[in-house]
Design an enzyme around this catalytic site. Structure first.
Site, PDB file in Angstrom:
ATOM      1  N   CYS A   1       3.586  74.330   3.294  1.00  0.00           N
ATOM      2  CA  CYS A   1       3.776  75.792   3.172  1.00  0.00           C
ATOM      3  C   CYS A   1       5.157  76.293   3.562  1.00  0.00           C
ATOM      4  O   CYS A   1       5.848  76.897   2.742  1.00  0.00           O
ATOM      5  CB  CYS A   1       2.732  76.507   4.020  1.00  0.00           C
ATOM      6  SG  CYS A   1       1.115  76.503   3.254  1.00  0.00           S
TER       7      CYS A   1
HETATM    8  C1  UDX Z   1       1.128  77.058   7.930  1.00  0.00           C
HETATM    9  C2  UDX Z   1       0.692  78.400   8.544  1.00  0.00           C
HETATM   10  O1  UDX Z   1       0.607  78.294   9.950  1.00  0.00           O
HETATM   11  C3  UDX Z   1      -0.605  78.847   7.933  1.00  0.00           C
HETATM   12  O2  UDX Z   1      -0.971  80.109   8.462  1.00  0.00           O
HETATM   13  C4  UDX Z   1      -0.365  78.937   6.442  1.00  0.00           C
HETATM   14  O3  UDX Z   1      -1.400  79.464   5.733  1.00  0.00           O
HETATM   15  C5  UDX Z   1       0.022  77.578   5.887  1.00  0.00           C
HETATM   16  O4  UDX Z   1       1.212  77.170   6.542  1.00  0.00           O
HETATM   17  P1  UDX Z   1       0.584  74.496   8.342  1.00  0.00           P
HETATM   18  O5  UDX Z   1       1.547  74.171   7.238  1.00  0.00           O
HETATM   19  O6  UDX Z   1      -0.666  73.736   8.454  1.00  0.00           O
HETATM   20  O7  UDX Z   1       0.172  76.058   8.275  1.00  0.00           O
HETATM   21  O8  UDX Z   1       1.417  74.329   9.634  1.00  0.00           O
HETATM   22  P2  UDX Z   1       1.687  74.932  11.070  1.00  0.00           P
HETATM   23  O9  UDX Z   1       0.715  74.405  12.036  1.00  0.00           O
HETATM   24  O10 UDX Z   1       1.936  76.387  11.076  1.00  0.00           O
HETATM   25  O11 UDX Z   1       3.052  74.165  11.258  1.00  0.00           O
HETATM   26  C6  UDX Z   1       4.190  74.428  10.439  1.00  0.00           C
HETATM   27  C7  UDX Z   1       5.412  73.816  11.071  1.00  0.00           C
HETATM   28  O12 UDX Z   1       5.642  74.403  12.330  1.00  0.00           O
HETATM   29  C8  UDX Z   1       5.235  72.322  11.307  1.00  0.00           C
HETATM   30  O13 UDX Z   1       6.360  71.610  10.887  1.00  0.00           O
HETATM   31  C9  UDX Z   1       5.033  72.178  12.764  1.00  0.00           C
HETATM   32  O14 UDX Z   1       5.605  71.017  13.304  1.00  0.00           O
HETATM   33  C10 UDX Z   1       5.700  73.419  13.326  1.00  0.00           C
HETATM   34  N1  UDX Z   1       4.896  73.848  14.465  1.00  0.00           N
HETATM   35  C11 UDX Z   1       3.568  74.023  14.331  1.00  0.00           C
HETATM   36  C12 UDX Z   1       5.494  73.997  15.673  1.00  0.00           C
HETATM   37  O15 UDX Z   1       6.697  73.838  15.798  1.00  0.00           O
HETATM   38  N2  UDX Z   1       4.717  74.336  16.749  1.00  0.00           N
HETATM   39  C13 UDX Z   1       3.387  74.528  16.622  1.00  0.00           C
HETATM   40  O16 UDX Z   1       2.716  74.824  17.600  1.00  0.00           O
HETATM   41  C14 UDX Z   1       2.787  74.369  15.390  1.00  0.00           C
END
Ligand code: UDX
Length: 447
Positions: free
Chosen positions: A277
């Site tokens: 995403c």
């Molecule tokens: C994301 C959005 O959070 C979600 O609401 C949307 O609909 C789809 O995209 P996702 O891709 O599963 O979900 O990932 P997310 O957990 O948000 O992580 C995205 C990026 O942020 C990752 O690369 C992850 O490493 C980073 N991240 C995530 C952090 O740096 N810290 C966190 O606590 C969680």
């Protein structure tokens, strides 16, 4: 109510199984006969905690079926949800599946004298539903809006937490163009008590992007600060970050103490964001903004910082060790984040490629993502090996890089690491945990 979901991918399947759990009758339509059969046997094609059990329950209840027969499914439904992929083509959103499905629904409506509301769940750039989807359906059906209904209901599902995100959402966005569609969406989400936001479809579309952009902003901003801290020397950015986290506007102090909101976990330095995403959505909105004459400076900066962030890992190691040729690196974690086997835009892809280019032998490990990583990386030659047990391979490595924060890697600090360099690309550890080996990380250069 009877719901048709078009597209049995990650979002479609998960939404379908969750809606069935809440009592709706769901028909999930996909063009792949093989996938449909597999799902009807209760075997999801994607890894998501709890999904196999949820699908099993949905099938047993008789409220979930996968099918390739779109027309029969539409004949039985009150509402159709579109959950097809909207990938990025050179940074521009590819809406061809949305167009194709809109035309297909239009052709169906041409032959039927009935009302149908079409709700887009796929992430689409603002304006897609009320212009492109509307006009494709209208021209294929020969009928104009509002003889059919239009809605947009974005998903906020985090991989690894998707079921609880769907079942216990923080909010539900009901985007609609006509009252009948709003009424159907209200009925669909009646079993949920979450805050509901009722807006037009283009607002709903922008909400989804704004949400992801603001999360990604935290990640890139803290990464840029971390890179500066490392360049200055003698600062550990985690000390900076921990102090910032305690600002009561980030971390309110209530009667019972601190709240520690989830947003703070995005404010931790690392080797960059990835996944299906963030990168795709930011690129899509940047491209739309430029098309509309808005330069999108912020999005550009967030993406630029993120693109180069994995380089910090190999550059810092090279700065410490000099020539890396012939060294062996154990890379721990290949998925873009823990809890998923998704490697799309994973920082580990860039890290491994860069190590191989520098003549480093790479031993790679991930609890679940190895297969996907191999496919995504292509054929790397004989310098890369994948292993099932990482602890048994620590001895063979000169450098150990923690690239994904899987909890099992916590054990690293208890192993014998004499003479080795550990690079903590996710700031999982306290530097003091490594008294024997040399501890390096993002945002900290003490020499
Ligand atoms: C994301 C959005 O959070 C979600 O609401 C949307 O609909 C789809 O995209 P996702 O891709 O599963 O979900 O990932 P997310 O957990 O948000 O992580 C995205 C990026 O942020 C990752 O690369 C992850 O490493 C980073 N991240 C995530 C952090 O740096 N810290 C966190 O606590 C969680």
């Amino acid at each position: 109510m009877n719901v048709t979901i078009i597209g049995a991918g990650y979002v479609g399947l998960l939404s379908g199984a969750c809606l069935a759990e809440k009592g709706h009758r769901v028909s999930c339509v996909d063009i792949s006969q093989q996938l449909v059969e597999q799902l009807n046997q209760g075997k999801p094609h994607i890894y998501e905690a709890g999904l196999a059990e949820l699908l099993g329950r949905a099938l047993d209840s008789g409220r979930f079926r996968a099918t390739t027969d779109l027309d029969s499914s539409l004949d039985r439904c009150d509402l159709v949800i579109v959950a097809v992929g909207t990938p990025s083509e050179n940074g521009v959103i590819d809406l061809s599946s949305i167009v194709q499905i809109s035309r297909r629904i239009g052709l169906y409506l041409r032959t039927r004298d009935r009302h149908l509301s079409i709700v887009i769940k796929s992430t689409v750039v603002p304006g897609t539903t009320d212009t492109l989807v509307r006009s494709e359906i209208a021209s294929a059906s020969g009928k104009d809006f509002p003889s059919f209904g239009l809605g947009m209901n974005p998903e906020f599902l985090r991989e690894g937490n998707a079921i609880s995100d769907f079942m216990e959402p923080d909010r539900i966005v009901l985007g609609y163009e006509d009252d009948k569609t709003l009424q159907l969406l209200e009925e669909l989400y009646a079993p949920w008590e979450a805050d509901k936001i009722r807006v037009n479809t283009r607002t709903a579309e922008l909400i989804k992007y704004a949400n992801n952009i603001l999360l990604a902003t935290q990640v890139s901003t803290v990464n840029e600060i971390a890179n500066l801290a490392a360049a200055l020397g003698n600062i550990d950015v985690m000390d900076v970050v921990r102090a910032v986290h305690l600002d009561k506007r980030w971390n309110p102090i209530l009667e019972k103490g601190r709240v520690t909101p989830g947003i703070l976990s995005y404010l931790v330095p690392g080797c960059g964001f990835g996944g299906s995403c963030f990168p795709k959505d930011l690129q899509a909105l940047r491209s739309q903004g430029r098309e509309k004459g808005i330069p999108m400076h912020m999005l550009n900066a967030i993406l630029k910082v993120n693109d180069s962030q994995p380089r910090q890992v190999v550059d810092t190691i090279a700065h410490e060790l000099g020539d890396l040729t012939g060294k062996t690196a154990l890379v721990l974690g290949l998925s873009f984040k823990p809890g998923t086997d998704d490697v799309r835009e994973s920082a580990s892809l860039k890290i491994v490629r860069s190590l191989l280019q520098k003549g480093v032998k790479v031993i790679a490990h991930d609890p679940v993502a190895t297969h996907n990583f191999k496919t995504a990386l292509g054929t790397p030659g004989d310098k890369l090996h994948y292993v099932d047990s990482w602890t048994e391979n620590v001895d063979k490595a000169d450098i150990v890089i923690v690239a994904t924060a899987w909890p099992e890697y916590q054990e690293l600090s208890q192993l014998h690491l004499e003479g080795k360099v550990v690079f903590d690309a996710r700031r999982m550890f306290q530097p003091s945990a490594f008294t024997k080996g040399k501890y390096l990380s993002i945002g900290r250069r003490m020499s």
